[in-house]
Structures are given as structure tokens and as C-alpha cells.
Scaffold this active site. Structure first.
Site, PDB file in Angstrom:
ATOM      1  N   ARG A  53      59.576  60.678  35.735  1.00 18.59           N
ATOM      2  CA  ARG A  53      58.294  60.068  36.061  1.00 18.59           C
ATOM      3  C   ARG A  53      57.398  61.169  36.623  1.00 18.59           C
ATOM      4  O   ARG A  53      57.873  62.273  36.893  1.00 18.59           O
ATOM      5  CB  ARG A  53      58.481  58.924  37.055  1.00 18.59           C
ATOM      6  CG  ARG A  53      59.503  59.229  38.148  1.00 18.59           C
ATOM      7  CD  ARG A  53      59.203  58.560  39.414  1.00 18.59           C
ATOM      8  NE  ARG A  53      57.905  58.963  39.892  1.00 18.59           N
ATOM      9  CZ  ARG A  53      57.663  60.137  40.446  1.00 18.59           C
ATOM     10  NH1 ARG A  53      58.596  61.034  40.604  1.00 18.59           N
ATOM     11  NH2 ARG A  53      56.431  60.454  40.835  1.00 18.59           N
ATOM     12  N   GLY A  54      56.111  60.844  36.827  1.00 18.81           N
ATOM     13  CA  GLY A  54      55.167  61.868  37.232  1.00 18.81           C
ATOM     14  C   GLY A  54      54.548  62.456  35.964  1.00 18.81           C
ATOM     15  O   GLY A  54      55.265  62.829  35.027  1.00 18.81           O
ATOM     16  N   ALA A  55      53.216  62.519  35.960  1.00 16.59           N
ATOM     17  CA  ALA A  55      52.498  62.837  34.721  1.00 16.59           C
ATOM     18  C   ALA A  55      52.975  64.122  34.025  1.00 16.59           C
ATOM     19  O   ALA A  55      53.298  64.102  32.830  1.00 16.59           O
ATOM     20  CB  ALA A  55      51.002  62.890  35.015  1.00 16.59           C
ATOM     21  N   ARG A  90      54.479  55.011  27.916  1.00 18.43           N
ATOM     22  CA  ARG A  90      53.677  54.690  29.104  1.00 18.43           C
ATOM     23  C   ARG A  90      52.210  54.983  28.782  1.00 18.43           C
ATOM     24  O   ARG A  90      51.916  55.993  28.137  1.00 18.43           O
ATOM     25  CB  ARG A  90      54.145  55.498  30.327  1.00 18.43           C
ATOM     26  CG  ARG A  90      55.570  55.136  30.760  1.00 18.43           C
ATOM     27  CD  ARG A  90      55.902  55.686  32.128  1.00 18.43           C
ATOM     28  NE  ARG A  90      55.211  54.950  33.179  1.00 18.43           N
ATOM     29  CZ  ARG A  90      55.269  55.289  34.475  1.00 18.43           C
ATOM     30  NH1 ARG A  90      55.959  56.346  34.856  1.00 18.43           N
ATOM     31  NH2 ARG A  90      54.644  54.579  35.386  1.00 18.43           N
ATOM     32  N   GLN A 201      58.124  55.714  45.493  1.00 19.47           N
ATOM     33  CA  GLN A 201      58.176  57.141  45.166  1.00 19.47           C
ATOM     34  C   GLN A 201      58.066  58.018  46.411  1.00 19.47           C
ATOM     35  O   GLN A 201      58.425  59.194  46.389  1.00 19.47           O
ATOM     36  CB  GLN A 201      57.057  57.509  44.188  1.00 19.47           C
ATOM     37  CG  GLN A 201      57.274  57.033  42.764  1.00 19.47           C
ATOM     38  CD  GLN A 201      56.651  55.680  42.498  1.00 19.47           C
ATOM     39  OE1 GLN A 201      56.448  54.884  43.415  1.00 19.47           O
ATOM     40  NE2 GLN A 201      56.341  55.390  41.250  1.00 19.47           N
ATOM     41  N   ASP A 241      47.275  60.997  37.482  1.00 11.88           N
ATOM     42  CA  ASP A 241      47.846  60.667  36.175  1.00 11.88           C
ATOM     43  C   ASP A 241      46.830  60.860  35.060  1.00 11.88           C
ATOM     44  O   ASP A 241      47.191  61.082  33.918  1.00 11.88           O
ATOM     45  CB  ASP A 241      48.364  59.233  36.193  1.00 11.88           C
ATOM     46  CG  ASP A 241      49.585  59.156  37.083  1.00 11.88           C
ATOM     47  OD1 ASP A 241      50.698  59.384  36.596  1.00 11.88           O
ATOM     48  OD2 ASP A 241      49.417  58.938  38.300  1.00 11.88           O
ATOM     49  N   ASN A 251      45.524  57.373  39.690  1.00 15.52           N
ATOM     50  CA  ASN A 251      46.785  57.816  40.307  1.00 15.52           C
ATOM     51  C   ASN A 251      47.526  56.561  40.761  1.00 15.52           C
ATOM     52  O   ASN A 251      47.030  55.423  40.602  1.00 15.52           O
ATOM     53  CB  ASN A 251      46.510  58.774  41.467  1.00 15.52           C
ATOM     54  CG  ASN A 251      47.775  59.488  41.941  1.00 15.52           C
ATOM     55  OD1 ASN A 251      48.543  60.003  41.123  1.00 15.52           O
ATOM     56  ND2 ASN A 251      48.035  59.478  43.229  1.00 15.52           N
ATOM     57  N   LYS A 252      48.694  56.765  41.316  1.00 12.39           N
ATOM     58  CA  LYS A 252      49.544  55.640  41.731  1.00 12.39           C
ATOM     59  C   LYS A 252      48.759  54.611  42.544  1.00 12.39           C
ATOM     60  O   LYS A 252      47.958  54.967  43.413  1.00 12.39           O
ATOM     61  CB  LYS A 252      50.711  56.191  42.548  1.00 12.39           C
ATOM     62  CG  LYS A 252      51.722  55.185  43.031  1.00 12.39           C
ATOM     63  CD  LYS A 252      52.272  54.315  41.941  1.00 12.39           C
ATOM     64  CE  LYS A 252      52.881  55.083  40.795  1.00 12.39           C
ATOM     65  NZ  LYS A 252      53.182  54.223  39.605  1.00 12.39           N
TER      66      LYS A 252
END
Ligand code: MRU
Length: 362
Positions: A53-55, A90, A201, A241, A251-252
Site C-alpha cells: 500500500r502507499g502510492a 485501486r 496505517q 496519493d 491523501n488518506k
């Protein structure tokens, strides 16, 4: 970065065996478990299920996933199918689509027999560039951090949301890269780590900061505003992201609330991200697709039971209606600056184009 003192990237490629090994991030911080990815289905699953995970790490995994897939056949139809499969895993982090577009541009002109080897080389280039860019973000961010006004004590008190550290990239991280650079340069630094419900996260951030020895404190997401008001936060620094051409930042989910609280408390709000996160083709943030994830991520709590066994606790019945948007968009006007591998710029179209003039097409 280090795990138990041993330098470890978040993804290890083994081109000779046509596989990659990834850390299963769904099991962190309770267990460090490496997963072998050896076919297209496993690569797509790893991204969709957030084992990676994470762009930036999603982008690199997709590139390697394509290379792996082409080992099973690389004619035009197989290439297209593999790209489409990975593309749909995603929707929000643009690094995924950026990496697949770059791979397609490199591979399509080649004869099928040459594609798999070329794909491994291109994926390796993407991974190596990610590390180099993150190191550069760290150095540019460090200069900003050195200039920050400390509110209460000589320690630099930073706050972050989600995980934008080395686990979210191939190595070093984006938002955490300046933090590591500051710590390594001897600046006294402390990080408020926001838990980041529902996937938590923040626990990954705390885990990797601990591995590096960086002082940090976990907080519930809802505590952020209070700490800012109390003068205990000198700056907030997050990853991204997707950054639209006008500087709006996806972003998140929860990032926007932190940016709002920063604005009310005169606290700088920085976004750290590489070129692969900037979507110059998208005019503004409201056009960014926001991923809606399975409601069970919210209904179930994951952790260890009293015997230390990983387990899930149901806090809501399965028929309970929940919404689980995974990201939000912070308007550019709330972003103090964007830290990229090319330097620091205002969150504006002009600011971004000044750093990336080759993207100015009139
Ligand atoms: O849903 P996730 O965990 O993939 O979301 C990750 C984030 O929102 C990160 O902050 C972002 O990708 C920046 S990563 C360097």
C-alpha cells in the site's frame, strides 16, 4: 531502511526467479511476514488487499507485477489484459496508472519475445528512481524543517497522518523522508502519529519510526486538533496519493481535517510527493476518484487477542450501514507547500509547472 538493524526495502525483486517478495503490511505491526508474488493474480491481489500500500509502492508493485505476468506470455492481447487487470486494482493513487502507462509505452513497441526482459528492467528503473527521488525529497524537506519556528521547546514537533514512510514506497518514504533526514542530521525531532482509522496505517508509521529510533507518540485521530491548539505541533507533513494540476491533494481520509486545523492554528501543512504522484492531466481535486472500500474494514477491529494471536473483533453487525471512503481531497489553499524531488513549491499550477516545465503544454 532498517528492520532490526538490517537494511531492508519494502519490496525485493528477484528477476532471475521471475518473482518479487513483499512485506504483507496487513500483518504489521504484529508480524513481519514476507509474501512471494509469482503471477498476475497474486500481484493484483497484493495491491487490492493492501498487502502493499502507499502510492509509490503500489506503482512499483504494479510495474513488477506486469513483468511477472509477461513471463507467462507477452503478445499484444496478454499485455493488454495484464495492464487492465493491474489498472483496476485501486483507483485513487495515480502512481499505479503512471507506472502502468510508462511500462506500456516502453513495451508496446517491442516484439513480444523481448517484452518480459524489458519489463523487468523498466520496473527496476522505476524502483531505483523512487528511492533516489525520496532521498531528494528528504533533503529538500530537511531544509524546510531547519527553518521552522519551534512553538514550545527546542524539539521539533511534527505530526503525520497515515503511513508515508518507507513501507509506502520502495524505500525511505515521502513524508517521513525529511523526518529521517532531520533525525540523522541530529535535529531533535518528535512525531505525533495519527492512528488513521479504519486501517490504522499510523501503527505502521510508529513501527517504522521505532525501527529507526525516531521518538514518536501515537494519538487517536480526534486528538490532533487539541494538540495543535495547545501549541504542541510545529508542522504537519503528509504524503499524497494524487496531486491535481492546481495543487489540490488527495491523501488518506482525515488529511483534510488536519489541514483545516492547521489553518486555524497557523501551523504549516506540508505535502511530500514525487513527480509520479502529480496528475498534470487532472485540472482539480474534485475530479479525483475516491476509493470506497469494503465496510468490514470499519465494522471489524484487527489486533492480537489476550494470547497474542491475530484476531478480528466485530464492533458492528454486518448489516449495519457504513461508509468507508479511503481518501479525501485537501484544497490547495490549505497546503503551505509541496515538497518534491525537484524542490519545494507553492501548491498552485504555476508552482508545480515551475518545477516541471516539461509538463507545460500551454
Ligand atoms: O490506502 P493506502 O494505505 O494505500 O493509502 C496510503 C496513503 O494515503 C499515503 O499517505 C499516500 O499513499 C502517500 S505514500 C508515500
Amino acid at each position: 531502511m532498517n528492520i532490526d538493524g538490517i537494511p531492508t526495502p519494502a519490496l525485493r525483486a528477484h528477476p532471475e526467479q521471475r518473482v518479487i517478495n513483499i512485506i504483507d503490511q496487513t500483518r504489521l505491526p504484529h508480524a513481519l511476514h514476507w509474501v512471494r508474488v509469482s503471477n498476475l493474480g497474486e500481484a493484483a491481489h497484493a495491491i487490492r488487499a493492501m498487502q502493499v500500500r502507499g502510492a509509490p509502492l503500489i506503482g512499483a508493485t504494479a510495474a513488477y507485477g506486469l513483468a511477472i505476468a509477461l513471463g507467462a506470455g507477452a503478445d499484444d492481447a496478454q499485455l493488454t489484459l495484464a495492464i487492465q487487470t493491474l489498472w483496476q486494482t485501486r483507483p485513487t493513487a495515480v502512481n499505479l496508472h503512471w507506472a502502468l502507462r510508462r511500462m506500456a509505452g516502453r513495451l508496446q513497441p517491442l516484439a513480444p519475445a523481448a517484452r518480459a526482459d524489458a519489463a523487468w528492467r523498466e520496473a527496476a528503473a522505476i524502483a531505483a528512481e523512487d528511492i533516489a527521488q525520496n532521498l531528494a525529497i528528504g533533503q529538500h524537506g530537511l531544509e524546510l524543517l531547519r527553518q521552522l519556528r519551534r512553538r514550545q521547546d527546542p524539539t521539533l514537533n511534527l505530526m503525520t497522518h497515515c503511513n508515508a514512510g518507507w513501507l509506502a514506497t520502495v524505500d525511505r518514504g515521502t513524508a517521513l523522508s525529511p523526518v529521517y533526514a532531520a533525525y540523522d542530521a541530529g535535529l531533535p525531532v518528535q512525531v505525533w502519529v495519527s492512528e488513521t482509522r479504519p486501517r490504522n496505517q499510523g501503527l505502521l508509521t510508529a513501527w517504522e519510526l521505532a525501527q529507526h529510533g525516531v521518538p514518536h507518540t501515537l494519538i487517536a485521530d480526534n486528538a490532533a486538533g487539541l494538540l495543535m491548539r495547545q501549541g504542541k505541533v510545529d508542522a504537519v507533513i503528509v504524503g499524497a496519493d494524487r496531486i491535481a494540476a492546481n495543487g489540490d491533494v488527495a491523501n488518506k481520509v482525515g488529511t483534510y481535517l488536519k489541514a483545516l486545523a492547521c489553518a486555524d492554528n497557523d501551523i504549516p501543512f506540508y505535502v511530500a510527493a514525487p513527480r509520479s504522484t502529480i496528475d498534470f492531466a487532472l485540472a482539480e481535486g474534485r475530479l479525483i476518484e475516491i476509493e470506497e472500500r469494503d465496510g468490514d474494514e470499519f465494522r471489524l477491529l484487527h489486533g492480537l487477542d489476550s494470547r497474542g494471536v491475530p484476531s478480528a473483533l466485530r464492533q458492528l453487525a454486518s448489516q449495519e450501514a457504513v461508509a468507508n471512503p479511503a481518501f479525501d481531497v485537501t484544497p490547495a489553499r490549505l497546503v503551505t507547500a509541496i515538497i518534491t524531488e525537484r524542490g519545494v513549491c507553492p501548491a498552485t499550477r504555476q508552482g508545480l509547472l515551475a518545477l516541471y516545465p516539461e509538463e507545460n503544454h500551454g
